[in-house]
Motif scaffolding. Structure first.
Motif, short mmCIF file in Angstrom:
data_model
loop_
_atom_site.label_atom_id
_atom_site.label_comp_id
_atom_site.label_asym_id
_atom_site.label_seq_id
_atom_site.Cartn_x
_atom_site.Cartn_y
_atom_site.Cartn_z
N UNK A 1 93.44 6.40 9.00
CA UNK A 1 93.42 4.90 8.90
C UNK A 1 93.77 4.66 10.82
N UNK A 2 95.09 5.19 10.98
CA UNK A 2 95.43 5.44 12.00
C UNK A 2 94.85 5.74 13.45
N UNK A 3 94.53 6.86 12.79
CA UNK A 3 93.81 7.95 14.38
C UNK A 3 92.70 7.09 14.71
N UNK A 4 92.11 6.92 13.70
CA UNK A 4 90.76 5.77 13.61
C UNK A 4 90.63 4.32 14.29
N UNK A 5 91.57 3.96 13.92
CA UNK A 5 91.75 2.10 14.35
C UNK A 5 92.50 3.07 15.88
N UNK A 6 92.80 3.80 16.68
CA UNK A 6 92.81 3.98 18.25
C UNK A 6 91.72 3.40 19.03
N UNK A 7 90.12 4.07 18.36
CA UNK A 7 88.89 3.63 18.61
C UNK A 7 88.13 2.94 18.20
N UNK A 8 88.43 1.25 18.84
CA UNK A 8 87.42 0.42 17.62
C UNK A 8 86.13 0.77 18.49
N UNK A 9 85.55 1.18 19.08
CA UNK A 9 84.79 1.19 19.84
C UNK A 9 84.07 2.86 19.32
N UNK A 10 84.27 3.53 18.62
CA UNK A 10 83.93 4.70 18.51
C UNK A 10 83.28 4.91 17.16
N UNK A 11 81.79 5.90 18.13
CA UNK A 11 80.48 6.17 17.08
C UNK A 11 81.12 6.74 15.70
N UNK A 12 80.01 7.32 14.79
CA UNK A 12 79.80 7.72 14.12
C UNK A 12 80.53 9.23 13.99
N UNK A 13 80.15 9.50 14.94
CA UNK A 13 80.37 10.91 14.85
C UNK A 13 81.74 11.17 15.25
N UNK A 14 82.20 10.39 16.90
CA UNK A 14 83.91 10.53 17.41
C UNK A 14 84.51 9.80 15.76
N UNK A 15 84.28 9.19 14.74
CA UNK A 15 85.05 8.65 13.16
C UNK A 15 85.30 10.24 12.54
N UNK A 16 83.94 10.30 12.23
CA UNK A 16 83.86 11.91 11.61
C UNK A 16 84.97 12.93 12.30
N UNK A 17 84.59 13.24 13.35
CA UNK A 17 85.43 14.38 13.91
C UNK A 17 87.38 14.05 13.19
N UNK A 18 87.19 13.22 14.07
CA UNK A 18 88.75 12.36 13.99
C UNK A 18 89.17 12.23 12.31
N UNK A 19 88.09 11.43 11.88
CA UNK A 19 88.30 11.49 10.16
C UNK A 19 88.83 12.76 9.72
N UNK A 20 88.51 14.03 10.39
CA UNK A 20 89.21 16.33 9.99
C UNK A 20 90.53 15.91 9.45
N UNK A 21 91.40 14.50 10.31
CA UNK A 21 92.29 15.12 9.81
C UNK A 21 93.09 14.86 8.28
N UNK A 22 91.93 13.88 7.63
CA UNK A 22 92.64 13.64 6.18
C UNK A 22 92.49 15.19 5.27
N UNK A 23 91.28 15.91 6.27
CA UNK A 23 91.28 16.83 5.18
C UNK A 23 92.15 18.11 5.23
N UNK A 24 92.79 18.10 6.65
CA UNK A 24 93.85 19.37 6.72
C UNK A 24 95.09 19.64 6.00
N UNK A 25 94.66 20.69 5.21
CA UNK A 25 95.62 21.02 4.14
C UNK A 25 96.89 22.87 4.71
N UNK A 26 95.83 23.71 5.28
CA UNK A 26 96.62 24.83 5.21
C UNK A 26 97.70 24.66 6.74
#
Length: 218
Positions: free
Chosen positions: A43-68
């Protein structure tokens, strides 16, 4: 392909959130707490970009899936193609920003990694001044001020990091309508002595832009 949209200070913030999540992944055992950290970072990362496109939000949102362990570095590396570089400027353009400094020494602009720069900053030892160049509202602007090394470490007003700083003082061109022509306002801020290190830490440009506006009256 998504156009570059991540500026240096954005990337610094994303890196901080990635490091925070990596640490939590290695130390937090409560699944619900870890999940909250994951989606909080997203949420904090995506909130940096108020006008982000859906593809940009998807790219940034990958942070929540990081594990290894290797996922975190791969995520940051995947963002590299989307880093928006600082506008490249020539020595002539820089000197034009400071017309009163006839003997201004400009750093070698050809060796700068413009993707890792939020602002250009350098000290002219001969005049004991700090010069800062920054694109404000689409226009390259420059400010200068006296640079006095502080006797001890302090907090930088631009990157908010603790380290070696100097007192940057400049005269503001901002004045109200009814002030005397002789009126002047001095502005002082503690700023990192090493602009390169400051650029590596800065995660928000509000303080920098406010300083430029106060000095230039823009």
């Amino acid at each position: 392909m998504t156009e570059p949209f991540i500026r240096n200070h954005h990337y610094n913030f994303i890196r901080q959130q990635t490091e925070h999540l990596q640490k939590a992944t290695a130390t937090v055992t409560d699944a619900k707490v870890l999940e909250a950290v994951r989606y909080g970072a997203e949420a904090k990362v995506i909130d940096l970009f108020s006008s982000a496109t859906s593809s940009q939000r998807e790219l940034l949102g990958e942070i929540s899936s990081l594990k290894a362990a290797g996922d975190f570095q791969k995520y940051l590396q995947a963002l590299s193609p989307y880093l928006a570089p600082f506008p490249q400027v020539t020595e002539k353009q820089v000197k034009k920003l400071f017309p009163k400094n006839k003997k201004l020494k400009v750093p070698d602009l050809t060796v700068i990694d413009y993707q890792a720069v939020t602002y250009l900053g350098w000290v002219d030892i001969a005049t004991n001044k700090l010069f800062i160049v920054y694109p404000l509202n689409g226009e390259i602007r420059g400010i200068e001020g006296r640079f006095t090394i502080a006797p001890k470490k302090n907090i930088c007003s631009l990157c908010h990091g603790h380290g070696e700083v100097a007192l940057f003082t400049a005269i503001s061109k901002t004045r109200s309508v009814h002030t005397s022509p002789d009126y002047y306002k001095a502005i002082g801020n503690y700023i990192c002595t090493n602009s390169h290190e400051c650029n590596k830490r800065i995660t928000d440009v509000k303080a920098l832009e406010r300083l430029i506006q106060e000095i230039t009256g823009a």
